[in-house]
Design a protein around this motif. Structure first.
Motif, short mmCIF file in Angstrom:
data_model
loop_
_atom_site.label_atom_id
_atom_site.label_comp_id
_atom_site.label_asym_id
_atom_site.label_seq_id
_atom_site.Cartn_x
_atom_site.Cartn_y
_atom_site.Cartn_z
N LYS A 159 39.90 37.36 47.39
CA LYS A 159 39.70 38.58 46.63
C LYS A 159 40.78 38.63 45.55
CE LYS A 159 39.41 43.62 47.05
NZ LYS A 159 39.48 44.80 47.95
N ILE A 160 40.34 38.75 44.29
CA ILE A 160 41.26 38.75 43.15
C ILE A 160 41.21 40.13 42.51
CG2 ILE A 160 41.88 37.60 40.99
CD1 ILE A 160 40.07 35.26 41.90
N GLU A 161 42.30 40.89 42.62
CA GLU A 161 42.38 42.21 41.99
C GLU A 161 42.88 42.04 40.56
OE1 GLU A 161 44.58 45.04 44.21
OE2 GLU A 161 43.25 44.97 45.98
N LEU A 162 42.08 42.48 39.61
CA LEU A 162 42.40 42.30 38.20
C LEU A 162 43.08 43.53 37.64
CD1 LEU A 162 38.99 40.77 37.01
CD2 LEU A 162 41.06 39.53 37.68
N THR A 186 33.39 43.50 42.39
CA THR A 186 33.39 44.80 43.06
C THR A 186 34.31 45.74 42.30
OG1 THR A 186 35.20 44.15 44.54
CG2 THR A 186 32.94 43.75 45.31
N LEU A 188 37.12 48.76 41.59
CA LEU A 188 38.34 49.29 42.19
C LEU A 188 38.63 50.65 41.57
CD1 LEU A 188 40.69 46.15 42.21
CD2 LEU A 188 39.47 47.12 44.15
N ARG A 192 39.30 49.65 37.39
CA ARG A 192 39.57 48.21 37.45
C ARG A 192 38.50 47.50 38.28
NH1 ARG A 192 44.03 46.60 40.00
NH2 ARG A 192 44.13 48.48 41.32
N SER A 193 38.56 46.16 38.26
CA SER A 193 37.59 45.36 39.00
C SER A 193 38.29 44.35 39.89
CB SER A 193 36.64 44.62 38.04
OG SER A 193 35.95 45.52 37.23
N ALA A 194 37.58 43.91 40.91
CA ALA A 194 38.05 42.83 41.78
C ALA A 194 36.95 41.78 41.87
CB ALA A 194 38.40 43.36 43.16
N LEU A 219 48.04 39.21 38.40
CA LEU A 219 46.99 39.03 39.41
C LEU A 219 47.50 39.38 40.80
CD1 LEU A 219 45.48 35.56 38.38
CD2 LEU A 219 44.43 37.79 38.08
N LYS A 220 46.59 39.85 41.61
CA LYS A 220 46.84 40.04 43.04
C LYS A 220 45.72 39.34 43.79
CE LYS A 220 49.21 44.51 42.63
NZ LYS A 220 49.21 45.95 43.03
N ILE A 221 46.09 38.28 44.53
CA ILE A 221 45.08 37.47 45.19
C ILE A 221 45.30 37.53 46.69
CG2 ILE A 221 44.06 35.17 45.40
CD1 ILE A 221 44.98 34.54 42.63
#
Length: 722
Positions: A159-162, A186, A188, A192-194, A219-221
């Motif tokens: 899951k990559i939080e953009l 998906t 957020l 924002r999107s993930a 990035l948050k992965i």
């Protein structure tokens, strides 16, 4: 303003075709057991270059295949996988798919999307170390393929939080990460999107791709837990429904064209500069065939990791330097129509120069010294210009030879034989028009050598030969001709079987016939000694066509064979059919042209050296060798000035390993002549290969030396033409 880039598409199509041919050549030559690193790099570069060009012009179907192919090649060249024959087969299959896609874009030809999907899946499986079955299912179910990929060992969900970025950047990331696996978006909090990505690749690959769009520090992965079987089934069904509505990824969504166009930004439409290839094809009158239903197969090829970024940049710079050096070489693409027009103009210039030279022959050299010097200079310049222009049409025989290694490999594998294919003289040049016409005859001869000539491995071993047969294909210049040789070390021709088949077909044969005469029987229409008709050979259609095509090109074909040792087929062709150096000869009131490449010498014999042989005509003794004497006046039923060879001139000719003395009245001179096709303007005449226009405006016939010498063996009082 829209820039018409159709010309650039054409350049890409030409270069892609050359790269595919080079790729096939390298794959067929690679040593599977110990592949050379440079060969692997060269194969990789061909795929990389095609991918780059296809991506530039928006040919996504080609770029997708080349990306999967490039990823597998990258692992092999880095030593992560060992090259196998299965890899080579897959790479050759991918080459065929890319050629089909290229033809689809270039000519609007149909593309078998089922075959494309199968090859992509095969390449992807090989890149993951999965052993691909020898016979793939025709079209695996899309749902089944996806489930199969997801349960493979080593698959991860990330899951990559953009950060807050434009939607266009999110879409770009989805497209790029889609090359590593399957991606979904998906929402957020905060708009924002993930991204959820299912992939076999590591975090480094994901970060390397994301870094092209945003700062990796933003990035948050996280590694997400794997889906349960129920969740996976629901997701697969939903994905299948969406892709069904969108045309399985191969077709445009079912939406009105107007609304789609309105929603596209200037960037997505090509910034207003580029013209879509579909529009170019429509303007050119190329209407693509209706698309066939296809099954999309998601592939997850490897991407270059971050550590290779510097190496990739260095390789790109090296390729750019090579391209720049190639550009400096001054190579340009010119249509064959322009070259033909230039050759025709030079031909007319040669005729005009000959007229000027003939008109000036009667001038006093003391009074007109400067004029005659200018005419002499014009003659030299015209000859140099003619040679330079003719060299433009000359192409190396490698253009023909390069298409046979693949055919030999595939055909030998199909027949269960082992064949070592050897070529020689690929740099020998031949006129482009003849090269295009010699491909089909050579193809038939090569297939015959593999099917009928070379034995099965067990039979070869039993006969004391090596298990692998040898097939030779060579080309070399001989005088004004090129001699192409197709030879094998197989079982050779079976004299008894050929005679028996000839009798069965009602051909006039006898046991006293020489081997050379028996071998010529295989050129009879419908002649075949094959007991079983296959898709390779056995229908009796081909050898007569081979001989007819070669004869139409002004060439000859000869066969030499020894039982148990092999067969050699020799094809002799003129280097060009446009302009030749000739010797003018006179017989009676007529002027004829002898191609200078066949002339050995000329002489006036003594009466004692001319002998009569009962029922066989006359021969002449030249330096201890008796040569058949061919009276030209007798061949064409004309009234000569001399009937006694001692009063006329004998021109010694040589072709196909045989010599003869042509009896003429006198030699006129030597000159370049422009060959005109007599058959298309009048009709085919035995013993005549063409015609030319002389300096005085008259027409002279060009003699077919090979036909004259062949007829000399049975000359009595009969004429060739009546």
């Amino acid at each position: 303003m829209t820039i018409d880039i159709s010309q650039f598409y054409q350049v890409f199509f030409d270069e892609a075709e050359e790269l595919l041919a080079e790729k096939e050549r390298l794959l067929l030559a690679v040593d599977i057991a110990t592949p050379d690193a440079e060969d692997l790099n060269a194969i990789f570069r061909t795929a990389h270059s095609i991918k780059g060009g296809a991506s530039t012009f928006g040919l996504n179907d080609m770029s997708e295949v080349t990306h999967v192919l490039e990823s597998l090649l990258d692992r092999i060249r880095k030593g992560e996988m060992s090259l196998t024959s299965q890899h080579v087969d897959a790479f050759l299959a991918a080459k065929d798919i890319l050629k089909m896609q290229l033809d689809g874009h270039r000519h609007g030809a149909s593309v078998d999307q089922e075959a494309v999907a199968n090859v992509r899946m095969m390449l992807h499986d090989l890149s993951e170390g999965v052993i691909v079955a020898a016979h793939q299912p025709t079209v695996p179910s899309f749902l089944h393929a996806e489930q199969k990929q997801e349960v493979r060992e080593g698959a991860h969900r990330y899951k990559i939080e953009l950060p807050d970025i434009p939607q266009r950047d999110v879409n770009a990331l989805v497209d790029e990460l889609g090359l590593l696996g399957r991606v979904s978006v998906t929402p957020l909090a905060g708009g924002r999107s993930a991204l959820i990505i299912m992939t076999h690749e590591g975090l480094d690959d994901i970060v390397a791709i994301c870094s092209f769009v945003l700062n990796p520090e933003d990035l948050k992965i996280f590694e997400a837990p794997p889906l349960t079987p129920e969740q996976r089934a629901i997701e697969a069904l939903e994905r299948a429904r969406i892709e069904d509505e969108q045309g399985y990824g191969f077709f445009d969504p079912n939406e009105p064209a107007e609304s789609t166009q309105a929603e596209l930004s200037d960037d997505e439409r090509g910034y207003g500069f580029f013209q879509p290839i579909e529009q170019i094809r429509l303007e050119a009158g190329i209407v693509p065939e209706a698309p066939q239903p296809a099954v999309a197969v998601q592939s997850r090829p490897e991407a270059l990791d971050a550590a290779d970024a510097a190496a990739e940049k260095k390789a790109s710079k090296k390729a750019a330097d090579a391209a720049h050096a190639h550009a400096e070489a001054g190579s340009i693409r010119v249509s064959i129509e322009k070259v033909d027009q230039l050759i025709n103009l030079v031909g007319e210039l040669v005729i005009t120069q000959a007229m000027i030279e003939q008109r000036s022959d009667g001038l006093d050299p003391m009074v007109h010294q400067r004029l005659l010097a200018s005419v002499s200079q014009l003659t030299r310049n015209t000859r140099d210009l003619q040679e330079a222009v003719m060299s433009i049409r000359m192409m190396p025989m490698d253009f023909v030879f390069s298409r046979f290694p693949r055919m030999v490999r595939d055909l030998a594998g199909k027949l269960g034989k082992k064949v070592d294919f050897i070529t020689n003289g690929a740099a020998t040049e031949l006129d482009k028009g003849l090269i295009e016409r010699i491909v089909d005859p050579l193809t038939h001869l090569v297939r015959n050598s593999i099917d009928h000539g070379i034995e099965m491995p067990a039979a070869r071993v039993a006969a004391g030969k090596s298990e692998s047969g040898r097939l030779f294909l060579s080309a070399a210049h001989q005088g004004g001709n090129i001699v192409i040789e197709v030879a094998d070390d197989g079982g050779g021709l079976n004299r008894e079987r050929i005679l028996a088949k000839a009798r069965e077909n009602g051909l006039p044969v006898s046991e006293n016939m020489s081997d050379a005469e028996v071998w010529q029987l295989i050129f009879a229409p419908g002649f075949s000694t094959a007991e079983i008709v296959t898709d390779v050979s056995g229908r009796g259609v081909g050898m007569d066509v081979v001989k007819r095509n070669i004869t139409q090109m002004g060439g000859t074909i000869d066969i030499r064979s020894a039982k148990g040792f092999g067969t050699t087929i020799l094809i002799s062709l003129p280097l060009t059919l446009a302009i030749l150096d000739g010797m003018s000869i006179r017989c009676g009131d007529e002027i004829y042209i002898l191609p200078l490449g066949f002339v050995v010498e000329s002489l006036q014999p003594a009466r004692a050296d001319v002998k009569d042989i009962a029922g066989q005509g006359r021969v002449v003794k030249v330096r201890g060798e008796y040569l058949p004497l061919v009276p030209l006046h007798q061949m064409f039923n004309i009234v000569p000035r001399f009937t006694d060879p001692a009063e006329g001139i004998l021109v010694i000719l040589e072709t196909e390993g045989r010599k003869a003395a042509l009896f003429v009245d006198e030699l006129v001179g030597q000159q370049q002549v422009v060959v005109k096709n007599l058959e298309s303007n009048y009709r085919k005449v035995a013993g005549i290969s063409g015609a030319t226009i002389l300096g005085d405006g008259g027409v002279a016939l060009i003699l077919d030396v090979a036909a004259l010498l062949r007829s000399s063996r049975q000359l009595t009082d009969d004429t060739v033409v009546s």
